[in-house]
Motif scaffolding. Structure first.
Motif, PDB file in Angstrom:
ATOM      1  N   ASP A  14       0.815  -1.210   0.000  1.00  0.00           N
ATOM      2  CA  ASP A  14       0.000   0.000   0.000  1.00  0.00           C
ATOM      3  C   ASP A  14       0.853   1.266   0.000  1.00  0.00           C
ATOM      4  O   ASP A  14       0.917   1.964  -0.979  1.00  0.00           O
ATOM      5  N   ARG A  15       1.506   1.560   1.092  1.00  0.00           N
ATOM      6  CA  ARG A  15       2.226   2.820   1.173  1.00  0.00           C
ATOM      7  C   ARG A  15       3.382   2.749   2.163  1.00  0.00           C
ATOM      8  O   ARG A  15       3.355   1.985   3.106  1.00  0.00           O
ATOM      9  N   VAL A  16       4.355   3.599   1.896  1.00  0.00           N
ATOM     10  CA  VAL A  16       5.478   3.827   2.797  1.00  0.00           C
ATOM     11  C   VAL A  16       5.471   5.315   3.103  1.00  0.00           C
ATOM     12  O   VAL A  16       5.390   6.138   2.185  1.00  0.00           O
ATOM     13  N   VAL A  17       5.543   5.671   4.379  1.00  0.00           N
ATOM     14  CA  VAL A  17       5.541   7.077   4.783  1.00  0.00           C
ATOM     15  C   VAL A  17       6.878   7.394   5.442  1.00  0.00           C
ATOM     16  O   VAL A  17       7.289   6.723   6.384  1.00  0.00           O
ATOM     17  N   TRP A  18       7.529   8.402   4.927  1.00  0.00           N
ATOM     18  CA  TRP A  18       8.818   8.872   5.433  1.00  0.00           C
ATOM     19  C   TRP A  18       8.565  10.140   6.230  1.00  0.00           C
ATOM     20  O   TRP A  18       7.755  10.969   5.839  1.00  0.00           O
ATOM     21  N   LEU A  19       9.275  10.324   7.332  1.00  0.00           N
ATOM     22  CA  LEU A  19       9.107  11.541   8.127  1.00  0.00           C
ATOM     23  C   LEU A  19      10.120  12.595   7.688  1.00  0.00           C
ATOM     24  O   LEU A  19      11.315  12.441   7.881  1.00  0.00           O
ATOM     25  N   GLY A  20       9.592  13.624   7.079  1.00  0.00           N
ATOM     26  CA  GLY A  20      10.405  14.759   6.690  1.00  0.00           C
ATOM     27  C   GLY A  20      10.443  15.765   7.827  1.00  0.00           C
ATOM     28  O   GLY A  20      10.280  15.423   8.995  1.00  0.00           O
ATOM     29  N   SER A  21      10.608  17.019   7.467  1.00  0.00           N
ATOM     30  CA  SER A  21      10.684  18.096   8.452  1.00  0.00           C
ATOM     31  C   SER A  21      10.696  19.405   7.689  1.00  0.00           C
ATOM     32  O   SER A  21      11.073  19.443   6.515  1.00  0.00           O
ATOM     33  N   GLY A  22      10.325  20.463   8.365  1.00  0.00           N
ATOM     34  CA  GLY A  22      10.482  21.785   7.781  1.00  0.00           C
ATOM     35  C   GLY A  22      11.941  22.064   7.451  1.00  0.00           C
ATOM     36  O   GLY A  22      12.248  22.879   6.583  1.00  0.00           O
ATOM     37  N   MET A  23      12.840  21.366   8.124  1.00  0.00           N
ATOM     38  CA  MET A  23      14.279  21.528   7.875  1.00  0.00           C
ATOM     39  C   MET A  23      14.703  20.930   6.535  1.00  0.00           C
ATOM     40  O   MET A  23      15.803  21.215   6.059  1.00  0.00           O
ATOM     41  N   LYS A  78      11.420  16.147  22.880  1.00  0.00           N
ATOM     42  CA  LYS A  78      12.737  16.186  23.515  1.00  0.00           C
ATOM     43  C   LYS A  78      13.785  16.757  22.566  1.00  0.00           C
ATOM     44  O   LYS A  78      14.764  17.329  22.998  1.00  0.00           O
ATOM     45  N   LEU A  79      13.563  16.606  21.252  1.00  0.00           N
ATOM     46  CA  LEU A  79      14.502  17.126  20.269  1.00  0.00           C
ATOM     47  C   LEU A  79      14.246  18.607  19.989  1.00  0.00           C
ATOM     48  O   LEU A  79      15.171  19.394  19.862  1.00  0.00           O
ATOM     49  N   ALA A  80      12.980  18.993  19.895  1.00  0.00           N
ATOM     50  CA  ALA A  80      12.627  20.379  19.583  1.00  0.00           C
ATOM     51  C   ALA A  80      12.495  21.189  20.868  1.00  0.00           C
ATOM     52  O   ALA A  80      12.322  20.643  21.947  1.00  0.00           O
ATOM     53  N   SER A  81      12.531  22.486  20.715  1.00  0.00           N
ATOM     54  CA  SER A  81      12.425  23.343  21.895  1.00  0.00           C
ATOM     55  C   SER A  81      11.016  23.286  22.480  1.00  0.00           C
ATOM     56  O   SER A  81      10.041  23.019  21.790  1.00  0.00           O
TER      57      SER A  81
END
Length: 147
Positions: A14-23, A78-81
């Motif tokens: 069906d699908r693969v979802v990758w986590l991107g970022s605004g970065m 924990k990673l983001a402010s």
């Protein structure tokens, strides 16, 4: 994620979802230097650009499925402010939406490879170039010794 997707590619239906970022938009990965050490901030931006590039490249590699990337937004983790404006719940909802089949109320991934929330967004910069995304995937193949 590239290695895992490579190992499971024949089983994805069906699908693969990758986590991107605004970065991802500020990332400037070099397909010929992915394994080279670099500043941690630069490495994070480059890795998120690579995630989005891989989502694009895997769209042609998975004829029986599709692939997309999600920018979950800037949320307090924990990673983001702690001052991040988003809500973790909204990011989780977006991930569930993009991960869910269209006929079950999920996202129609054919409308685009990059998502924020429940809508598609334009690919940033060089990530609009299919050849560049293919070069990133080929570099990952070499590094992961697959393909």
């Amino acid at each position: 994620p590239h290695l895992l997707t490579s190992l499971l590619a024949d089983h994805v239906r069906d699908r693969v979802v990758w986590l991107g970022s605004g970065m991802a938009g500020s990332g400037r990965p070099d397909p010929d230097a992915l394994a080279h050490p670099q500043d941690p901030h630069r490495a994070y931006a480059d890795s998120k650009a690579c995630d989005v590039a891989l989502a694009v490249a895997w769209r042609s590699r998975l004829p029986q499925a599709t692939s997309a990337a999600l920018d979950p937004g800037w949320v307090p983790t924990k990673l983001a402010s702690s001052g991040a404006p988003g809500r973790v719940e909204d990011s989780a909802d977006a991930l569930a939406h993009v991960s869910t089949r269209t006929e079950e109320g999920g996202a129609d991934l054919s409308t685009g490879p990059y998502w924020r929330g429940r809508t598609t967004i334009p690919l940033p910069g060089r990530l609009r170039d299919d050849e560049f995304c293919t070069r990133i995937a080929a570099a990952c193949d070499r590094l992961a010794q697959v393909g």
